[in-house]
Every structure is written in structure tokens, then in C-alpha cells.
Design an enzyme around this catalytic site. Structure first.
Site, mmCIF file in Angstrom:
data_model
loop_
_atom_site.group_PDB
_atom_site.id
_atom_site.type_symbol
_atom_site.label_atom_id
_atom_site.label_comp_id
_atom_site.label_asym_id
_atom_site.label_seq_id
_atom_site.Cartn_x
_atom_site.Cartn_y
_atom_site.Cartn_z
ATOM 1 N N HIS B 120 2.973 1.802 -7.587
ATOM 2 C CA HIS B 120 1.995 0.772 -7.235
ATOM 3 C C HIS B 120 0.623 1.268 -7.687
ATOM 4 C CE1 HIS B 120 -0.600 -1.531 -4.433
ATOM 5 N NE2 HIS B 120 0.419 -2.362 -4.283
ATOM 6 N N ASP B 200 4.754 7.975 -1.594
ATOM 7 C CA ASP B 200 4.328 6.638 -1.202
ATOM 8 C C ASP B 200 5.421 6.040 -0.317
ATOM 9 O OD1 ASP B 200 3.655 4.017 -0.909
ATOM 10 O OD2 ASP B 200 3.194 3.664 -3.028
ATOM 11 N N GLN B 203 6.711 1.200 1.231
ATOM 12 C CA GLN B 203 7.913 0.361 1.321
ATOM 13 C C GLN B 203 9.049 1.044 2.070
ATOM 14 O OE1 GLN B 203 8.120 -2.815 0.495
ATOM 15 N NE2 GLN B 203 6.079 -2.874 -0.415
ATOM 16 N N LYS B 226 2.912 -3.617 6.775
ATOM 17 C CA LYS B 226 4.223 -3.890 6.182
ATOM 18 C C LYS B 226 5.351 -3.514 7.136
ATOM 19 C CE LYS B 226 2.496 -2.832 1.555
ATOM 20 N NZ LYS B 226 2.451 -4.066 0.764
ATOM 21 N N CYS B 366 1.071 -5.615 -8.293
ATOM 22 C CA CYS B 366 0.234 -4.413 -8.351
ATOM 23 C C CYS B 366 0.985 -3.230 -8.947
ATOM 24 C CB CYS B 366 -0.305 -4.032 -6.973
ATOM 25 S SG CYS B 366 -1.458 -5.233 -6.338
HETATM 26 C C1 LIG Z 1 4.761 0.760 -2.869
HETATM 27 C C2 LIG Z 1 3.405 0.391 -2.355
HETATM 28 N N1 LIG Z 1 2.437 1.327 -2.332
HETATM 29 C C3 LIG Z 1 1.206 1.059 -1.873
HETATM 30 C C4 LIG Z 1 0.866 -0.184 -1.410
HETATM 31 C C5 LIG Z 1 -0.528 -0.422 -0.955
HETATM 32 O O1 LIG Z 1 -0.592 -0.849 0.352
HETATM 33 P P1 LIG Z 1 -1.972 -1.372 0.950
HETATM 34 O O2 LIG Z 1 -2.379 -2.513 0.072
HETATM 35 O O3 LIG Z 1 -1.624 -1.816 2.327
HETATM 36 O O4 LIG Z 1 -2.932 -0.265 0.912
HETATM 37 C C6 LIG Z 1 1.842 -1.188 -1.416
HETATM 38 C C7 LIG Z 1 1.527 -2.552 -0.921
HETATM 39 O O5 LIG Z 1 1.296 -3.496 -1.603
HETATM 40 C C8 LIG Z 1 3.135 -0.892 -1.900
HETATM 41 O O6 LIG Z 1 4.091 -1.823 -1.938
#
Ligand SMILES: Cc1ncc(COP(=O)(O)O)c(C=O)c1O
Lengths: 152, 409
Positions: B120, B200, B203, B226, B366
Site C-alpha cells: 500500500h 503492515d 489488513q 478496519k 492505493c
Molecule cells: C494494507 C494497507 N496498509 C495501510 C493502509 C493505510 O491505512 P490508513 O489509511 O488507515 O492509514 C491500508 C488502508 O487502506 C491498507 O489496506
């Protein structure tokens, strides 16, 4: 508000059989690349200008039906127009997309079919992608650098 | 686990959109919230609202207890030391702390920061920013066309012994792939004992049982919203000793031990990284979300999602012109399911499906480099969670069929 407001027959027709869609344009003086960072749509636009008017244009890209069909209808509406006139038409289209009135409906030709897109705010950017690229291409042409790239 | 009963806890799931019952398939973007979470936050504001820490009055003490109590339960939920639980705004901020206070200081020319093409943007852009200043090499493990990490390429990178930081997602938000994080972490550490492993968990933490030690992660970043919690709170979970050795990220109140006009000394972790008044109500809400998940049991949550995957993957693949991205084996993937309909753009698909009451996401999610690697600029993603039912799968399939018919006119 129905799906047919958004996906007017004319739009689907331009989507399935795009006009002015090509990856090259002979004698083009400008080429711009625009993308929509929200959804990832990408569009290249090439212009050939002669005697201060758009003699021909070609677009290519990867995007949704609204963005690709709008670029196709735009091509039909602006080829042959003087640059300033094309810019004015782009402004008329932008106003229509923001629900701020109707100007030059006849000149927009099939572009008028995109009127219903104004009711779907998240899709307005799609319809504007080609027109924004056109404005940028005209500016690049005038500036003489011949290239541009932008996230809309 | 009875998803039909669970749904009753989620007010938004009672909604209709465009005259149809909502089929919410966008939990990978953000989950819906159970009443227990909303009520915990409301109760905090009605009963105990006060600023945390250093207060001598009753409400301040209660608020601090609620806040620190949530920290302890969240720590247990991911197998971390509470001293290693830093509350942030979201997962993105957690990555930024590591990029700013670790990568920028500890990595330099000659070092490699190894990430992957599956990440991401939150686990990419902060490293890119740090690289511009610190001058380390930023390299990426490639992704195969099947949406998995290229393990041979990974091994070749690690074998150089130069990998000083490895950043990897435990579960892809686009193609659902569950990466073998523990094995990858072990390989990185075997080649360079001092390397930092950053995972990370945005998810994975909401969907899989998680244990920091079993993962082999030094640092784990995730977001409350999430995992049934509110927006506005995320977590950097990690080894408190490593955090202790890092310089602060944001300066201000709460993060200091002493301040004079000449300078400051810093509070111990985790407070050193929690400058200013923290999101107290949100942390209390996230604590309630973790309680809710623990009551159900994360193994049960995972089993429910595997059952959904076993039904939805063949159902989608069975539609003419539809193909699913990523691993086909439910055991190797989570419930974020990206698919393509031949000849149709995800944006158009998402719009028509929405009219059918089915909420999916269209775009690059993203993760532009990954979506590019799949040979596209966008995908349509249906993502499932504990409140989705097998009965919703026919609604998804019908919406896909309707979309195809619409554009076949
Ligand atoms: C795999 C992953 N990493 C990071 C994020 C970033 O999360 P946030 O936008 O809540 O900071 C997301 C969410 O969109 C994600 O799916």
C-alpha cells in the site's frame, strides 16, 4: 435519477466505437498526459494545430466509459475550431458538468449527452478528463514546450 | 459464529441504498462498527470525559484508566508489550514514525531498505521520503502475475547482507495474498541480525489471529477503523527497546520528561511518541472493538472468511468473462477479492453494482505499483468481513451479471 441518465445511449456508442482514438497523430505538435489520481484513469492527447485552429487530434488511454466516451465526443466537437474557441467550449462543458447552466449546446454536439453525469458527482472528473487535457495541450502549444503531464 | 446474529450488532447493515438492502463489500477500506464500540465511546464522553495523565481529579483518573486499560488489551490482542503500543492517527502515521525516526537516522548509503511491489502507498511513500534524505537504496521484491511475492528474488536480495530494513504487508489489500511473514523475517534476520522487520498489519490484524513474536515482526502497523474501531486511531506496535532508542517524531506536551527554555528530555515509551492530547475516545472505542473480536475469537473470524472465500471465488470465476486476481486457494489469502470483467472498466462496474445495493470499491486501492503489475490501472474489489453472509454472495453475482447485461446492450 436512473442509470440511463448516466449511461446515455450516445455515451455507450462513443465508448464502443470511439472517434479520434489513436496512439499516434501525424504532425502533432503537442502531446499531454493526464491522469485521475482517484481512480487511476489515464489519458494521452495529441494535437495538430494549423493556422491557429485544431486541425486534428488523437486521444488514447485507459479509463472508464465516461472518460473515454467524453474524450471521443470532445474530438468531434473541437476539430476545426480555433484555439480560443475550443477553450471557450471547454468552459461551456465544465459549467454543464457542474450544473451551472447550458451554453453552446449545439456546438458541444454529442457532448450534450454527458449532461446527466452532473448528477453523479464522483463521475464528473471522468467526463472532464479529456477536456482538461485539451486545455493543457492548448496552453503547452502556446507556451511552445509541446509536452505536459498532469494529475487532474 | 453466526454472521446473521452478528449483523444485528451493526446499525449500518440495516440500511437500504437505492431501494435495496445494503450488501457491504468494502470492509478492506473500512469496516462497519458494532453498537458495543459506539456505546463505549458515548459512555466515555458521558461519564468520564477528561484529559488523560497527570490529572488529580476523579474523572482524569478514570479517563486515564480507560485509556491505559485499552492499551493493555490491544497489546494482548497482538501479543505485544503495552510499552510497545504507540497510539497514532492511523497505520499511515505509524509508518511515518518509523520512516522519520528510524530509517532516516539508522540507514544510510550502502544500506538497503527492502520493500515489495505489493505494498500500500502507506508502506511505500514514507520510505521514499526518507530515502531522499538518508541516501540508502530502496529496493522491491517483485510480485508474480499470480499476485504472490517472488521468493527467489527475495532470497537474492537478502543474500547481499545489506538489507537493513524489510517492510512487508502481512495481507494484501488488493489481491488478498497472505505473505509468509515469519519465514521472510527469519531469512532477513539470518542474513543481518540488526535488520528491522516492519510488518503492515492493516489488513491482517482485523482478519487473522496475530502474534508479534510468531510473526517475527519488530514493528507492526495497523489502523483501528478496519477492525470495527473508530477512525482517528491507529497503532504502532513493536519492541519497546527499539522504540526507546529512536528519537521522537512529534514534539509537544505528553512526550517530555522535562522542558527548559534550552531544551527537553523525553518521556519513556510509548509516551515519547504520543505528543499532545491523544484520541482518548477513539482508543476507548478501539479497546471495545478488540473486546468484541476476542469474544468471537479471531480463529473463528478467519474460519468464517475462509468459508465465504470457498463460496465466492468459484461463484465469480463461474461467470463468463470474469477473472479473479491473486491466489485461488482460500488458505493462502484473505477476503479482499479483486476481480476483472472482460471489456469493462472497474469504475463503470462499481457504479452499476452500487445501484444494485452492492458496495464494492473500484480503483487502484492505493497500491498503484501492484495494480500495474496485474496489468491494469484499476480493479474492482469486493472485500468481506465477519458480518458478511453466504446469502450475500448471490447478490454479488447478480450485480455482476446485471452489470454485464447493461453494457452488452
Ligand atoms: C494494507 C494497507 N496498509 C495501510 C493502509 C493505510 O491505512 P490508513 O489509511 O488507515 O492509514 C491500508 C488502508 O487502506 C491498507 O489496506
Amino acid at each position: 435519477m436512473s442509470m440511463d441518465d448516466l449511461y446515455h445511449e450516445i455515451i455507450l456508442d462513443h465508448y464502443k466505437s470511439p472517434r479520434h482514438r489513436a496512439s499516434e497523430l501525424e504532425g502533432a505538435q503537442v502531446s499531454v498526459h493526464h491522469s485521475n489520481p482517484l481512480c487511476g484513469d489515464e489519458l494521452d492527447l495529441r494535437l495538430r494545430v494549423a493556422d491557429g485552429a485544431i486541425e486534428d487530434l488523437a486521444f488514447d488511454g485507459d479509463g472508464c466509459s465516461i472518460s473515454m466516451a467524453s474524450a471521443s465526443a470532445m474530438g468531434q466537437a473541437v476539430v476545426g475550431r480555433e484555439l480560443g474557441d475550443a477553450e471557450d467550449l471547454a468552459e461551456a462543458f465544465r459549467l454543464m458538468m457542474h450544473g451551472e447552466g447550458h451554453k453552446r449546446e449545439d456546438d458541444l454536439a454529442d457532448g450534450i449527452a454527458f449532461e446527466g453525469v452532473a448528477k453523479f458527482p464522483v463521475r464528473v472528473k471522468c467526463a472532464l478528463l479529456g477536456w482538461m487535457a485539451l486545455l493543457d495541450a492548448i496552453e503547452s502549444y502556446r507556451g511552445g514546450d509541446g509536452r505536459g503531464s498532469r494529475d487532474d | 459464529m453466526d454472521a446473521t446474529m452478528i449483523r444485528k450488532d451493526f446499525p449500518t447493515l440495516e440500511r437500504h441504498v437505492h431501494g435495496r438492502p445494503l450488501v457491504y463489500l468494502d470492509s478492506a477500506a473500512t469496516s462497519q462498527k458494532p453498537r458495543a464500540v459506539l456505546e463505549a465511546m458515548q459512555r466515555y464522553y458521558e461519564d468520564a470525559n477528561a484529559n488523560v495523565h497527570r490529572g488529580v481529579h476523579a474523572l482524569a483518573e478514570e479517563a486515564t484508566e480507560l485509556y491505559e486499560g485499552a492499551r493493555a488489551r490491544i497489546a494482548r490482542f497482538v501479543g505485544a508489550d503495552p510499552r510497545g503500543i504507540v497510539f497514532t492517527k492511523n497505520a499511515t502515521e505509524a509508518f511515518n514514525i518509523l520512516a522519520y525516526s528510524y530509517a532516516r537516522h539508522r540507514l544510510g548509503p550502502g544500506d538497503v531498505l527492502l520493500a515489495t511491489e505489493m505494498e500500500h502507498h502507506a508502506n511505500l511513500v514514507p520510505w521514499q521520503l526518507a530515502q531522499a534524505e538518508a541516501g540508502f537504496d530502496l529496493r522491491y521484491v517483485p510480485v508474480t502475475p499470480g499476485g504472490e511475492l517472488d521468493l527467489e528474488a527475495f532470497e537474492a536480495e537478502v543474500a547481499t547482507g545489506r538489507v537493513a530494513l524489510f517492510a512487508v504487508t502481512a495481507m494484501s489489500n488488493v489481491v488478498g495474498t497472505i505473505n509468509p511473514v515469519a519465514d521472510l523475517a527469519a531469512a532477513v534476520k539470518a542474513a543481518n541480525r540488526d535488520a528491522l522487520v516492519v510488518v503492515d498489519g492493516a489488513q491482517s490484524v482485523p482478519h487473522l489471529p496475530t502474534d508479534l513474536v510468531a510473526l517475527g515482526a519488530d514493528m507492526l502497523c495497523f489502523s483501528g477503523h478496519k477492525m470495527l474501531g473508530p477512525t482517528g486511531v491507529g497503532v504502532l506496535a513493536g519492541d519497546p527497546e527499539i522504540l526507546e532508542a529512536m528519537p521522537p517524531f512529534l514534539g509537544g506536551g505528553e512526550m517530555i520528561a522535562n522542558v527548559t527554555l534550552e531544551g527537553a528530555t523525553f518521556n519513556e515509551v510509548p509516551y515519547k511518541f504520543e505528543a499532545g492530547t491523544p484520541p482518548v475516545a477513539e482508543v476507548v472505542g478501539l479497546g471495545a472493538a478488540v473486546d468484541y473480536l476476542e469474544r468471537l475469537g479471531m480463529a473463528e473470524v478467519r474460519a468464517h472468511e475462509v468459508a465465504l472465500l470457498e463460496a465466492v471465488l468459484p461463484a465469480l470465476e463461474g461467470i463468463d468473462g470474469v477473472s479473479v486476481h491473486g491466489p485461488t486457494d482460500p488458505a493462502r489469502r484473505g477476503a479482499a477479492v479483486s476481480f476483472a470483467i472482460e471489456g469493462l472498466h472497474p469504475h463503470d462496474i462499481g457504479t452499476i453494482m452500487d445501484r444494485e445495493g452492492v458496495a464494492v470499491r473500484a480503483g487502484h486501492h492505493c497500491a498503484k505499483p501492484l495494480v500495474r503489475k496485474l496489468g491494469s490501472v484499476a480493479t474492482t474489489r469486493a472485500s468481506f468481513y465477519l458480518y458478511n453472509t453466504l446469502e450475500e454472495i448471490p447478490a454479488l453475482v447478480d450485480a455482476v451479471e446485471t452489470t454485464k447485461r447493461f453494457f452488452d446492450r
